[in-house]
Design a protein around this motif. Structure first.
Motif, PDB file in Angstrom:
ATOM      1  N   ILE A  42      48.361  32.887  43.390  1.00  0.00           N
ATOM      2  CA  ILE A  42      47.311  33.637  42.770  1.00  0.00           C
ATOM      3  C   ILE A  42      45.757  33.363  42.325  1.00  0.00           C
ATOM      4  N   GLY A  43      44.651  34.177  42.888  1.00  0.00           N
ATOM      5  CA  GLY A  43      43.936  34.295  42.059  1.00  0.00           C
ATOM      6  C   GLY A  43      43.284  32.700  41.333  1.00  0.00           C
ATOM      7  N   GLY A  44      43.456  31.549  42.454  1.00  0.00           N
ATOM      8  CA  GLY A  44      43.442  29.796  41.549  1.00  0.00           C
ATOM      9  C   GLY A  44      41.939  29.699  41.078  1.00  0.00           C
ATOM     10  N   GLY A  45      41.228  30.514  41.159  1.00  0.00           N
ATOM     11  CA  GLY A  45      39.491  30.526  40.792  1.00  0.00           C
ATOM     12  C   GLY A  45      38.671  29.772  40.788  1.00  0.00           C
ATOM     13  N   SER A  46      38.811  28.375  39.739  1.00  0.00           N
ATOM     14  CA  SER A  46      37.826  27.419  39.150  1.00  0.00           C
ATOM     15  C   SER A  46      38.910  25.829  40.437  1.00  0.00           C
ATOM     16  N   GLY A  47      40.388  26.466  40.431  1.00  0.00           N
ATOM     17  CA  GLY A  47      40.956  25.790  41.761  1.00  0.00           C
ATOM     18  C   GLY A  47      41.447  24.259  40.518  1.00  0.00           C
ATOM     19  N   ASN A  48      41.837  24.845  40.014  1.00  0.00           N
ATOM     20  CA  ASN A  48      42.134  22.918  38.783  1.00  0.00           C
ATOM     21  C   ASN A  48      44.074  22.612  39.184  1.00  0.00           C
ATOM     22  N   LEU A  49      44.567  23.439  39.565  1.00  0.00           N
ATOM     23  CA  LEU A  49      45.885  23.115  39.743  1.00  0.00           C
ATOM     24  C   LEU A  49      46.604  22.125  40.307  1.00  0.00           C
ATOM     25  N   LYS A  50      45.772  21.972  41.681  1.00  0.00           N
ATOM     26  CA  LYS A  50      46.331  20.766  43.015  1.00  0.00           C
ATOM     27  C   LYS A  50      45.654  19.280  41.598  1.00  0.00           C
ATOM     28  N   GLU A  51      45.064  19.363  40.680  1.00  0.00           N
ATOM     29  CA  GLU A  51      45.224  18.056  40.119  1.00  0.00           C
ATOM     30  C   GLU A  51      46.602  18.244  39.544  1.00  0.00           C
ATOM     31  N   TYR A  52      47.322  18.601  39.262  1.00  0.00           N
ATOM     32  CA  TYR A  52      48.745  18.431  38.831  1.00  0.00           C
ATOM     33  C   TYR A  52      50.044  19.068  39.473  1.00  0.00           C
ATOM     34  N   SER A  53      50.049  19.987  40.858  1.00  0.00           N
ATOM     35  CA  SER A  53      50.953  19.354  41.531  1.00  0.00           C
ATOM     36  C   SER A  53      50.078  19.581  43.375  1.00  0.00           C
ATOM     37  N   GLN A  54      50.848  18.722  44.114  1.00  0.00           N
ATOM     38  CA  GLN A  54      50.159  18.343  45.189  1.00  0.00           C
ATOM     39  C   GLN A  54      50.674  19.595  45.967  1.00  0.00           C
ATOM     40  N   ASP A  55      52.291  20.513  45.713  1.00  0.00           N
ATOM     41  CA  ASP A  55      53.100  21.116  46.851  1.00  0.00           C
ATOM     42  C   ASP A  55      51.824  22.237  46.492  1.00  0.00           C
ATOM     43  N   VAL A  56      51.050  23.069  47.341  1.00  0.00           N
ATOM     44  CA  VAL A  56      50.804  24.080  46.334  1.00  0.00           C
ATOM     45  C   VAL A  56      49.560  24.635  47.761  1.00  0.00           C
ATOM     46  N   ALA A  69      42.890  29.401  50.911  1.00  0.00           N
ATOM     47  CA  ALA A  69      42.569  30.264  51.941  1.00  0.00           C
ATOM     48  C   ALA A  69      42.244  31.526  50.835  1.00  0.00           C
ATOM     49  N   VAL A  70      41.324  32.354  51.064  1.00  0.00           N
ATOM     50  CA  VAL A  70      41.071  34.161  50.273  1.00  0.00           C
ATOM     51  C   VAL A  70      42.265  34.112  50.633  1.00  0.00           C
ATOM     52  N   ALA A  71      42.499  35.211  49.622  1.00  0.00           N
ATOM     53  CA  ALA A  71      43.482  35.974  50.389  1.00  0.00           C
ATOM     54  C   ALA A  71      43.481  36.782  48.498  1.00  0.00           C
ATOM     55  N   ASP A  72      43.813  38.079  48.603  1.00  0.00           N
ATOM     56  CA  ASP A  72      43.806  39.276  47.727  1.00  0.00           C
ATOM     57  C   ASP A  72      45.361  39.379  47.730  1.00  0.00           C
ATOM     58  N   ALA A  73      45.806  39.695  46.229  1.00  0.00           N
ATOM     59  CA  ALA A  73      46.780  39.504  46.230  1.00  0.00           C
ATOM     60  C   ALA A  73      47.807  40.612  46.473  1.00  0.00           C
ATOM     61  N   GLN A  74      47.459  41.383  46.513  1.00  0.00           N
ATOM     62  CA  GLN A  74      47.910  43.192  46.569  1.00  0.00           C
ATOM     63  C   GLN A  74      48.270  42.839  47.880  1.00  0.00           C
ATOM     64  N   ALA A  75      47.772  42.088  49.042  1.00  0.00           N
ATOM     65  CA  ALA A  75      47.959  41.579  50.745  1.00  0.00           C
ATOM     66  C   ALA A  75      48.003  41.356  50.833  1.00  0.00           C
ATOM     67  N   LEU A  76      48.845  40.393  51.160  1.00  0.00           N
ATOM     68  CA  LEU A  76      49.161  38.374  51.344  1.00  0.00           C
ATOM     69  C   LEU A  76      49.274  38.373  52.374  1.00  0.00           C
ATOM     70  N   PRO A  77      48.362  37.110  53.388  1.00  0.00           N
ATOM     71  CA  PRO A  77      48.144  36.971  54.365  1.00  0.00           C
ATOM     72  C   PRO A  77      49.671  35.870  54.608  1.00  0.00           C
ATOM     73  N   PHE A  78      50.567  35.894  54.104  1.00  0.00           N
ATOM     74  CA  PHE A  78      51.292  35.067  54.324  1.00  0.00           C
ATOM     75  C   PHE A  78      52.731  35.770  54.970  1.00  0.00           C
TER      76      PHE A  78
END
Ligand SMILES: C[S@@+](CC[C@H](N)C(=O)[O-])C[C@H]1O[C@@H](n2cnc3c(N)ncnc32)[C@H](O)[C@@H]1O
Length: 244
Positions: A42-56, A69-78
């Motif tokens: 959630i709140g991935g921002g500038s989006g760097n986690l994928k450099e370290y993990s694929q399963d996200v 995806a766009v998602a408000d952490a207070q109402a997750l579309p999952f």
């Protein structure tokens, strides 16, 4: 404005090796606390986690072309029980009502799944630094378990840096009473010199990137003595009950 800021952060990430070294440590801490299986950021921002993990699956309340995806952490579309982990760096303290996120997190986590968060920690030294040299407020009298009406004027970068420290510190008993099925299985305070000297997402740094690994090693050794006095960061790991 928020989208521009995220673009600026993404550019800075490319140009600032010291920032990448510091975040590499955050991501290593997060990933080593995760259960095996798919994670939601959630709140991935500038989006760097994928450099370290694929399963996200990477998300943010602000739309960008690099996140999944766009998602408000207070109402997750999952769907219910759809993720093994929910991970975030510096997001809880930006969420208007953290309890709405925690309710949603419990719903979409699998039994035994984890919420793994890196957040600001307020200690005597960091309180001084965050209060006087950081643009985000530190309101120690806030209620981290508050709920209410959504503020239509609120912006994604509005925040209270004290929220994680309050939730897992002074208000921990209230947190446990409200979330008996969400156990705080790890709370580590860290980040003494390298993080504040790096300037984070500011353009300046007082620390050469080559020094980060040895400084982080030194921090690890000094952690038991320094953490209560001068931690700038915390890692919180919450685990969803396994069954029943
Ligand atoms: C300080 S930034 C952190 C970004 C990224 N995780 C990082 O470490 O660089 C906070 C992020 O939280 C996002 N955010 C704020 N409120 C949110 C909410 N309710 N749901 C999801 N994301 C939110 C903001 O858009 C922003 O990208």
């Amino acid at each position: 404005m928020s989208e521009e800021l995220l673009h600026a952060h993404r550019d800075l990430w490319q140009r600032k090796p010291v920032l990448r070294s510091i975040y590499q440590d955050f991501y290593r801490r997060i990933l080593s606390a995760c259960r095996s299986g798919r994670s939601l950021e959630i709140g991935g921002g500038s989006g760097n986690l994928k450099e370290y993990s694929q399963d996200v699956v990477t998300t943010d309340i602000v739309a960008t072309e690099w996140l999944d995806a766009v998602a408000d952490a207070q109402a997750l579309p999952f769907a219910d029980s759809s993720f093994a982990n929910i991970v975030a760096v510096d997001v809880l303290h930006h969420i208007e009502y953290p309890v709405r996120f925690l309710d949603e997190a419990q719903r979409i986590l699998k039994p035994g799944g984890r919420i793994v968060l890196v957040e600001p920690a307020i200690s005597p030294v960091s309180w001084f630094f965050y209060s006087f040299w950081h643009p985000e407020p530190v309101r120690m009298n806030a209620d981290p378990l508050a709920n209410g009406v959504a503020d239509k004027e609120r912006k994604p970068f509005d925040s209270n840096q004290a929220i994680p420290t309050l939730l897992f510190g002074r208000h921990r008993k209230r947190f446990e009473a409200r979330y008996p099925r969400l156990k705080l299985v790890r709370l580590e305070r860290f980040g003494f010199f390298a993080y504040p000297l790096s300037g984070g997402f500011r353009s300046w740094s007082l620390l050469p990137a080559q020094l980060v690994p040895s400084l982080l090693n030194l921090e690890k050794r000094l952690a038991p003595a320094l953490a209560p006095l001068m931690s700038f960061r915390l890692l919180a790991v919450l685990e969803n009950a396994k069954s029943g």
